[in-house]
Write a protein that holds these residues in place. Structure first.
Motif, short mmCIF file in Angstrom:
data_model
loop_
_atom_site.label_atom_id
_atom_site.label_comp_id
_atom_site.label_asym_id
_atom_site.label_seq_id
_atom_site.Cartn_x
_atom_site.Cartn_y
_atom_site.Cartn_z
N TRP A 159 9.81 47.88 5.44
CA TRP A 159 10.48 46.85 4.64
C TRP A 159 11.25 47.55 3.52
CZ3 TRP A 159 7.58 42.94 1.03
CH2 TRP A 159 8.46 41.92 0.65
N GLY A 188 4.29 37.83 2.72
CA GLY A 188 2.99 37.20 2.48
C GLY A 188 2.56 36.18 3.51
N ASP A 225 5.19 49.92 8.07
CA ASP A 225 5.99 48.95 7.32
C ASP A 225 7.21 49.66 6.73
OD1 ASP A 225 7.03 47.10 5.56
OD2 ASP A 225 5.19 46.90 4.36
N THR A 233 -0.99 41.96 11.43
CA THR A 233 -0.83 43.32 10.92
C THR A 233 0.06 43.25 9.68
OG1 THR A 233 1.14 43.86 12.23
CG2 THR A 233 -1.01 44.35 13.23
N GLY A 255 1.73 45.80 6.20
CA GLY A 255 1.92 47.12 5.60
C GLY A 255 0.93 47.39 4.49
N GLY A 312 2.97 39.88 12.59
CA GLY A 312 3.03 40.65 11.36
C GLY A 312 3.09 39.70 10.17
N HIS A 322 7.99 46.41 14.54
CA HIS A 322 7.73 47.71 15.18
C HIS A 322 6.84 47.59 16.41
CE1 HIS A 322 9.55 50.14 11.99
NE2 HIS A 322 8.98 49.32 11.13
N GLY A 323 6.53 46.36 16.81
CA GLY A 323 5.59 46.19 17.93
C GLY A 323 4.15 46.43 17.50
N ARG A 362 1.86 43.54 18.54
CA ARG A 362 1.76 43.50 20.01
C ARG A 362 0.72 44.52 20.50
NH1 ARG A 362 4.00 40.15 24.27
NH2 ARG A 362 3.14 41.14 26.09
N VAL A 388 7.92 41.51 15.88
CA VAL A 388 9.37 41.72 15.85
C VAL A 388 9.79 43.02 15.17
CG1 VAL A 388 9.94 39.26 15.91
CG2 VAL A 388 9.55 40.38 13.70
C1 FMN Z 1 11.07 41.68 5.88
C2 FMN Z 1 9.66 42.19 5.89
C3 FMN Z 1 8.73 41.64 5.02
C4 FMN Z 1 7.41 42.15 4.99
N1 FMN Z 1 6.50 41.58 4.10
C5 FMN Z 1 5.25 42.09 4.03
C6 FMN Z 1 4.31 41.57 3.09
O1 FMN Z 1 4.57 40.64 2.34
N2 FMN Z 1 3.07 42.13 3.02
C7 FMN Z 1 2.71 43.17 3.84
O2 FMN Z 1 1.60 43.64 3.73
N3 FMN Z 1 3.58 43.68 4.78
C8 FMN Z 1 4.83 43.16 4.89
N4 FMN Z 1 5.71 43.65 5.83
C9 FMN Z 1 5.24 44.66 6.80
C10 FMN Z 1 4.84 44.03 8.15
O3 FMN Z 1 3.86 43.02 7.97
C11 FMN Z 1 4.27 45.11 9.07
O4 FMN Z 1 5.24 46.12 9.30
C12 FMN Z 1 3.79 44.51 10.38
O5 FMN Z 1 2.91 45.42 11.00
C13 FMN Z 1 4.93 44.16 11.32
O6 FMN Z 1 4.40 43.72 12.52
P1 FMN Z 1 5.24 43.76 13.89
O7 FMN Z 1 5.69 45.17 14.12
O8 FMN Z 1 4.26 43.30 14.89
O9 FMN Z 1 6.36 42.78 13.72
C14 FMN Z 1 7.02 43.18 5.87
C15 FMN Z 1 7.96 43.72 6.76
C16 FMN Z 1 9.27 43.23 6.78
C17 FMN Z 1 10.27 43.83 7.75
#
Ligand code: FMN
Length: 158
Positions: free
Chosen positions: A121, A56, A119, A83, A85, A52, A12-13, A16, A10
């Motif tokens: 966040w 945690g 990431d 995945t 950050g 993602g 950044h892809g 996916r 959801v």
């Molecule tokens: C609200 C939010 C909370 C996140 N919490 C964590 C976290 O606890 N630990 C971490 O390593 N990354 C965290 N991230 C980073 C995401 O895990 C990372 O960007 C991931 O690749 C997103 O995957 P997606 O693009 O497939 O949705 C967070 C990102 C967001 C937006």
């Protein structure tokens, strides 16, 4: 062998892209949880679950989907991927809680895969995020290698 990959991506892809790299050697379809009738999984020999990491944990849509799955009646292998950050803490792998839940449902969890993903966040937004340009070509190659090894272990893709 029929393989399906259930993926929630959801932010950044990122996940996916990893899912697509894993899917290729397995000739697997990548679907979102809401696109899949849990009964469809009855025909699968191997199912991957990935998202993602958010505060945690894997994404609630993925966790809810697995929570609602009936216990498997026939042997079905599974793997979990994610995945994030930040690097995965060795003492508490991101994928472990879902792996345990899948095992409790009767899946044979055979492997897991994690990669870094861009990431943005809130705490990291002012600096343009962390793990920029991830997953990169090396991450995608690692995902491909992971899937190729799965194919070797579970039988050729059909
Ligand atoms: C609200 C939010 C909370 C996140 N919490 C964590 C976290 O606890 N630990 C971490 O390593 N990354 C965290 N991230 C980073 C995401 O895990 C990372 O960007 C991931 O690749 C997103 O995957 P997606 O693009 O497939 O949705 C967070 C990102 C967001 C937006």
């Amino acid at each position: 062998m029929k393989a399906v990959i259930v993926c929630v991506s959801v932010s950044h892809g990122n996940t996916r892209r990893i899912a697509e790299a894993i899917a290729r050697p397995l000739a697997a379809q990548v679907v979102e949880p809401e696109e899949l009738d849990p009964a469809d999984l009855a025909e699968a020999d191997l199912v991957g679950f990935g998202s993602g990491v958010f505060t945690g944990r894997l994404h609630p849509r993925l966790r809810r989907f697995v929570h609602a799955l009936p216990a498997t009646r026939q042997p079905c292998r599974a793997f979990v991927f994610a995945t994030s950050g930040l690097p995965e803490p060795g003492f508490r792998p991101f994928t472990r809680p879902l792996e345990r839940r899948l095992a409790a449902k009767g899946f044979e969890v055979i492997d897991g895969f994690t990669a870094r993903g861009h990431d943005t966040w809130l705490p990291f937004k002012p600096i343009g995020g962390i793990s920029k340009n991830r997953p990169d070509a090396r991450d995608l190659a690692a995902a491909h290698t992971f899937a190729a090894a799965l194919t070797a272990r579970t039988g050729s893709a059909s």
